[in-house]
Scaffold this active site. Sequence first.
Site, PDB file in Angstrom:
ATOM      1  N   HIS A 163      32.752  65.339 -66.102  1.00 47.74           N
ATOM      2  CA  HIS A 163      31.225  65.516 -65.691  1.00 47.74           C
ATOM      3  C   HIS A 163      30.634  65.837 -64.071  1.00 47.74           C
ATOM      4  CE1 HIS A 163      27.230  66.569 -66.652  1.00 47.74           C
ATOM      5  NE2 HIS A 163      26.458  65.086 -66.166  1.00 47.74           N
ATOM      6  N   CYS A 206      24.583  64.437 -71.070  1.00 45.75           N
ATOM      7  CA  CYS A 206      25.423  64.465 -70.375  1.00 45.75           C
ATOM      8  C   CYS A 206      27.061  64.048 -71.039  1.00 45.75           C
ATOM      9  CB  CYS A 206      25.393  64.505 -69.230  1.00 45.75           C
ATOM     10  SG  CYS A 206      23.523  64.536 -68.142  1.00 45.75           S
ATOM     11  N   ASN A 253      24.866  70.830 -62.315  1.00 49.74           N
ATOM     12  CA  ASN A 253      24.397  69.508 -63.213  1.00 49.74           C
ATOM     13  C   ASN A 253      23.616  70.086 -64.361  1.00 49.74           C
ATOM     14  OD1 ASN A 253      24.270  67.552 -65.474  1.00 49.74           O
ATOM     15  ND2 ASN A 253      23.532  66.445 -64.119  1.00 49.74           N
TER      16      ASN A 253
HETATM   17  O1  UT7 Z   1      23.873  63.574 -65.436  1.00 47.79           O
HETATM   18  C1  UT7 Z   1      23.623  62.413 -65.773  1.00 47.79           C
HETATM   19  C2  UT7 Z   1      24.040  61.931 -64.594  1.00 47.79           C
HETATM   20  N1  UT7 Z   1      23.145  61.635 -63.002  1.00 47.79           N
HETATM   21  C3  UT7 Z   1      23.758  61.142 -62.010  1.00 47.79           C
HETATM   22  O2  UT7 Z   1      24.926  60.743 -62.472  1.00 47.79           O
HETATM   23  C4  UT7 Z   1      22.825  61.060 -60.830  1.00 47.79           C
HETATM   24  C5  UT7 Z   1      22.794  60.139 -60.394  1.00 47.79           C
HETATM   25  N2  UT7 Z   1      22.066  60.159 -58.659  1.00 47.79           N
HETATM   26  C6  UT7 Z   1      22.831  60.948 -57.793  1.00 47.79           C
HETATM   27  O3  UT7 Z   1      23.389  61.814 -57.737  1.00 47.79           O
HETATM   28  C7  UT7 Z   1      22.063  60.641 -56.426  1.00 47.79           C
HETATM   29  O4  UT7 Z   1      21.624  59.567 -56.537  1.00 47.79           O
HETATM   30  C8  UT7 Z   1      21.053  61.591 -56.396  1.00 47.79           C
HETATM   31  C9  UT7 Z   1      21.670  62.810 -55.891  1.00 47.79           C
HETATM   32  C10 UT7 Z   1      19.885  61.448 -56.853  1.00 47.79           C
HETATM   33  C11 UT7 Z   1      20.271  60.777 -54.659  1.00 47.79           C
HETATM   34  O5  UT7 Z   1      20.770  60.869 -53.811  1.00 47.79           O
HETATM   35  P1  UT7 Z   1      21.278  59.428 -53.300  1.00 47.79           P
HETATM   36  O6  UT7 Z   1      21.728  59.002 -52.136  1.00 47.79           O
HETATM   37  O7  UT7 Z   1      21.352  58.232 -54.809  1.00 47.79           O
HETATM   38  O8  UT7 Z   1      19.838  59.919 -52.418  1.00 47.79           O
HETATM   39  P2  UT7 Z   1      18.181  58.471 -53.044  1.00 47.79           P
HETATM   40  O9  UT7 Z   1      18.058  58.711 -54.239  1.00 47.79           O
HETATM   41  O10 UT7 Z   1      18.907  56.905 -52.581  1.00 47.79           O
HETATM   42  O11 UT7 Z   1      16.968  59.359 -51.763  1.00 47.79           O
HETATM   43  C12 UT7 Z   1      17.956  58.781 -50.191  1.00 47.79           C
HETATM   44  C13 UT7 Z   1      16.624  59.491 -49.286  1.00 47.79           C
HETATM   45  C14 UT7 Z   1      15.026  59.303 -50.008  1.00 47.79           C
HETATM   46  O12 UT7 Z   1      14.256  59.304 -48.466  1.00 47.79           O
HETATM   47  P3  UT7 Z   1      13.704  57.701 -48.190  1.00 47.79           P
HETATM   48  O13 UT7 Z   1      13.271  57.230 -50.124  1.00 47.79           O
HETATM   49  O14 UT7 Z   1      14.657  56.997 -48.227  1.00 47.79           O
HETATM   50  O15 UT7 Z   1      13.031  58.007 -47.108  1.00 47.79           O
HETATM   51  C15 UT7 Z   1      14.309  60.471 -50.854  1.00 47.79           C
HETATM   52  O16 UT7 Z   1      13.247  61.009 -51.202  1.00 47.79           O
HETATM   53  O17 UT7 Z   1      16.456  61.134 -49.635  1.00 47.79           O
HETATM   54  C16 UT7 Z   1      15.144  61.474 -50.264  1.00 47.79           C
HETATM   55  N3  UT7 Z   1      15.874  63.231 -51.108  1.00 47.79           N
HETATM   56  C17 UT7 Z   1      15.657  63.845 -50.648  1.00 47.79           C
HETATM   57  N4  UT7 Z   1      15.048  64.636 -49.335  1.00 47.79           N
HETATM   58  C18 UT7 Z   1      15.604  65.347 -49.337  1.00 47.79           C
HETATM   59  C19 UT7 Z   1      15.333  62.597 -52.209  1.00 47.79           C
HETATM   60  N5  UT7 Z   1      15.656  64.328 -52.936  1.00 47.79           N
HETATM   61  C20 UT7 Z   1      15.966  65.169 -52.063  1.00 47.79           C
HETATM   62  C21 UT7 Z   1      16.002  65.782 -51.906  1.00 47.79           C
HETATM   63  N6  UT7 Z   1      15.995  66.779 -50.513  1.00 47.79           N
HETATM   64  N7  UT7 Z   1      16.429  67.449 -52.559  1.00 47.79           N
END
Ligand code: UT7
Length: 341
Positions: free
Chosen positions: A268, A128, A298
Amino acid sequence: MNKHFTNPRAKNNFVGRTCSIAGVGSYVPDKILTNADLEKMVETTDEWITSRTGIKERRIAAANEFTSDLATKAAERAMKMAGVTAEQIDLIIVATLTPDMPCPSTACFVQHKIGAARAAAFDIGAACSGFIYALEVGQQFILSRTYETVLVIGAEKLSSIVNWTDRNTCVLFGDGAGAAILQHRENSHGLLTAVMGADGNKADLLSVPGGGSKCPATPESVSAGMHYLRMDGKETFKNAVNAMVSAANEAMRRCDIDITKIKCVIPHQANQRIIDAVGDRLKTTPEQLFVNLHKYGNTSAASVAIALDEAVNSGKISRGDLILLVVFGAGLTWGAAVIEW
Ligand code: UT7
């Protein structure tokens, strides 16, 4: 020339030579995949995607539309804005993590498609962060008087490496391309500085483990999904905010400016919460921060390139304005650039 900042390039030997962006262009595929569409594909909701990422929809390339096709369309628009013909282009650099194929480079396909027969061509892999890496590399050829016209492109068909059954990643990414024509321009400082950084110790946070020399494609590797993009979202998030803020501050420090001198900050476009956290820590106003994430998700190396084109063509940036690009991606890699537009 504007004297409200220091040009760090003045300290080196490139006397009288600058590298400006003479034209920008972008292209996104027609097909729109909305959050409602994703609700039918994986266990997710529009509410979750919107509140956790800010993304509402993303573009998806057709099966017969490759990264080089997206790149070519963006390049032709940048060439038109710059008034540059294909014959004038000396070098093409494509930043991508989704090349048409491992070999040859996507830049070679673009060279052929736009008819830039004189141009050298190669790809850059900085995920990225690739567009800022490519700008910085391209700039060196302009400043050293090696070349007069360099075409820099960030282009991705991320839909080709997304696991469409993994809700953790498939809601985040989209396809598209953005391009810039680099040339020396009188009475402009152009690209003032570009900070680039990397931390290979954290390579595992975001990777496509299969398909390379470490794990060549086999029936087993494919059935294990090794060719898909994998990400530890939480850790990537934390690293992104810290790296983007410190790269942006370092780029501004080199130019002896603070954030109030910047007309437009183009971060980004990975997650609205990352953009907001970076904006808070840099103390930007809402008017300064450019966001188009809700429309495209993204798009990796294409992200700031598309955003730059939209900011320029919507009139948000005028010639003479200072702009700040700041990026972060797999590698880990990061970067920030201050440009006198
Ligand atoms: O381009 C390169 C750089 N990329 C980035 O910088 C991306 C960085 N990361 C992020 O943007 C975020 O971490 C995400 C958007 C990927 C995830 O957000 P988060 O607040 O960190 O959520 P999480 O990974 O802690 O997940 C929270 C919960 C999980 O459920 P449990 O384990 O708490 O029950 C996931 O399974 O949300 C769940 N989850 C979803 N639920 C519904 C993960 N994806 C989804 C989804 N829909 N699409």
